[in-house]
Scaffold this motif. Structure first.
Motif, short mmCIF file in Angstrom:
data_model
loop_
_atom_site.label_atom_id
_atom_site.label_comp_id
_atom_site.label_asym_id
_atom_site.label_seq_id
_atom_site.Cartn_x
_atom_site.Cartn_y
_atom_site.Cartn_z
N HIS A 123 0.66 -1.44 -0.27
CA HIS A 123 -0.04 0.02 -0.24
C HIS A 123 0.76 1.47 0.19
O HIS A 123 1.81 1.62 0.63
CB HIS A 123 -0.80 0.00 1.70
N ASP A 124 0.47 2.47 -0.56
CA ASP A 124 0.71 3.37 -0.47
C ASP A 124 1.18 4.19 0.79
O ASP A 124 1.81 4.45 1.31
CB ASP A 124 0.54 4.66 -1.08
N VAL A 125 -0.28 3.83 1.71
CA VAL A 125 -0.32 4.64 2.95
C VAL A 125 -0.89 3.43 4.06
O VAL A 125 -2.69 3.17 3.93
CB VAL A 125 -1.22 5.65 2.91
N ILE A 126 -1.02 3.51 5.13
CA ILE A 126 -1.10 2.80 6.16
C ILE A 126 -1.86 3.32 7.05
O ILE A 126 -0.96 4.62 7.41
CB ILE A 126 -0.52 1.55 6.04
N VAL A 127 -3.55 3.69 7.76
CA VAL A 127 -3.37 5.10 8.63
C VAL A 127 -4.19 3.73 9.74
O VAL A 127 -5.49 3.07 9.52
CB VAL A 127 -4.86 4.99 7.75
N ILE A 128 -3.39 3.93 10.47
CA ILE A 128 -3.98 3.00 12.34
C ILE A 128 -4.50 3.78 12.91
O ILE A 128 -4.40 4.86 13.09
CB ILE A 128 -2.66 2.96 12.59
N GLY A 129 -5.96 3.37 12.87
CA GLY A 129 -6.78 4.29 13.37
C GLY A 129 -7.96 5.53 12.49
O GLY A 129 -7.61 5.71 11.57
N GLY A 130 -9.69 4.63 12.03
CA GLY A 130 -10.00 4.57 11.25
C GLY A 130 -11.17 5.90 11.98
O GLY A 130 -12.62 5.49 11.43
N SER A 131 -11.13 6.90 12.86
CA SER A 131 -12.10 7.20 12.59
C SER A 131 -11.58 8.85 12.53
O SER A 131 -11.46 8.35 10.94
CB SER A 131 -11.62 7.53 14.63
N TYR A 132 -12.34 10.19 12.63
CA TYR A 132 -12.90 11.29 11.84
C TYR A 132 -11.48 11.46 11.67
O TYR A 132 -11.26 11.57 9.79
CB TYR A 132 -13.23 12.27 12.63
N ALA A 133 -10.17 11.62 12.65
CA ALA A 133 -9.18 11.66 11.65
C ALA A 133 -8.61 10.68 10.58
O ALA A 133 -8.17 11.96 9.20
CB ALA A 133 -8.46 12.50 12.87
N GLY A 134 -8.88 10.01 11.27
CA GLY A 134 -8.26 9.00 10.09
C GLY A 134 -8.96 8.68 9.02
O GLY A 134 -8.28 8.74 7.62
N MET A 135 -10.54 8.41 8.69
CA MET A 135 -11.13 9.12 7.96
C MET A 135 -11.15 9.76 6.72
O MET A 135 -11.25 9.32 5.67
CB MET A 135 -12.11 8.54 7.74
#
Length: 307
Positions: A3-15
């Motif tokens: 993946h280009d980016v892995i976002v850890i945390g899918g709440s408001y900021a992460g989304m």
């Protein structure tokens, strides 16, 4: 898949960050443990266009919109470790999964350290709050109590006088100089020195001497720290703020670890949904820029900072 980016945390900021990245047609993996900080609140306020909407509905709608982008991947799980370096990170989850990414964006949120008062935790987010801009208006200019925790309680007491009649419940946790007392009194704040025995009913405070004080709602200044132990295990430098510990970042959302970015409550104070969304959107754009111009990946210098 890399993946280009892995976002850890899918709440408001992460989304919000993920949205900027998938709209740049980058491959994004969001890993989310499903523990939004405001999951106890019935309604979210102060977020333009979503005022009064249950926070779960806001999050669910955002996720549906993200799902329309083909480069978005979503994983419900908990991250246990992050290893590697720029362009070659590996994220390991508690179920044994391993995922590769070029950049890491931490949007893990924070944990609140609540005062050890009987009955407080059960009412957190429904009758006891931390943000007056999020919950003050709904109290209808009624009686508001501040459960003291430290110096920030004084700030809360002064601030909340625009939302109702305020009583600062010192509870042995707040030192008040004569100057501070005079300032609070000028603002119309009542000071209650008697210790709190428990909180009952909606937001009723039973004092140690048997008196019962009834409030439309209560506020308290919690101490916050990054959720879980992942952030420190990764080596990210933390900094002290009046609200607690957060990840040290710069204006481009870069942390002290090369290729690792952070956004939302875990990296910025004060905290609210709208502020988290704005910061997440900016962080997503900065992560995208780092993919285009790798030479901009310069870790934050942490001299003199607290870790």
């Amino acid at each position: 898949m890399h993946h280009d980016v892995i976002v850890i945390g899918g709440s408001y900021a992460g989304m919000a960050a993920a949205l900027q990245l998938v709209r740049a047609r980058r491959s994004v993996l969001v890993i989310d443990a499903g523990e939004r900080r405001n999951r106890f609140a019935r309604h979210s306020h102060g977020f333009l266009g979503q005022d009064g909407v249950p926070p779960g509905e806001i999050a669910a709608s955002a996720r549906r919109q993200l799902g329309a982008y083909s480069t978005l991947n979503w994983l419900e799980g908990r991250v246990e470790a992050v290893t590697g370096q720029v362009d070659e990170f590996t994220v390991k989850t508690s179920d044994g999964g391993a995922y590769r990414g070029r950049r890491i964006l931490l949007a893990t949120g924070v944990a609140d350290q609540l005062p050890a008062v009987e009955g407080l935790a059960e009412r957190w987010g429904t009758a006891i709050f931390h943000c007056p801009y999020c919950h003050g208006y709904e109290l209808g200019q009624g009686c508001i109590g501040i459960v003291g925790t430290g110096p920030m309680s004084i700030h809360q007491a002064e601030l909340l006088t625009d939302w109702g009649s305020v009583t600062l419940l010192v509870n042995g946790a707040v030192e008040l100089s004569q100057e501070v007392r005079s300032t609070l009194e000028r603002r119309g704040v009542m000071i209650e020195e008697t210790a709190i025995d428990r909180i009952e009913g909606h937001a009723d405070v039973m004092l140690a001497d048997g008196r019962l004080l009834r409030f439309a709602g209560l506020f308290t200044a919690t101490r916050t720290s990054p959720s879980g132990s992942l952030v420190e295990a990764m080596g990210c430098v933390l900094e002290e703020t009046p609200m607690g510990m957060q990840i040290l970042t710069d204006a481009e959302s870069r942390t002290s670890v090369s290729g690792v970015f952070a956004c939302g409550d875990v990296a910025r104070a004060p905290h609210s949904v709208s502020l988290a969304v704005g910061n997440g959107a900016m962080a997503g754009a900065q992560v995208h820029r780092s993919l285009l111009w790798p030479e901009t990946i310069v870790p934050v210098q942490a001299e003199g900072r607290v870790r």
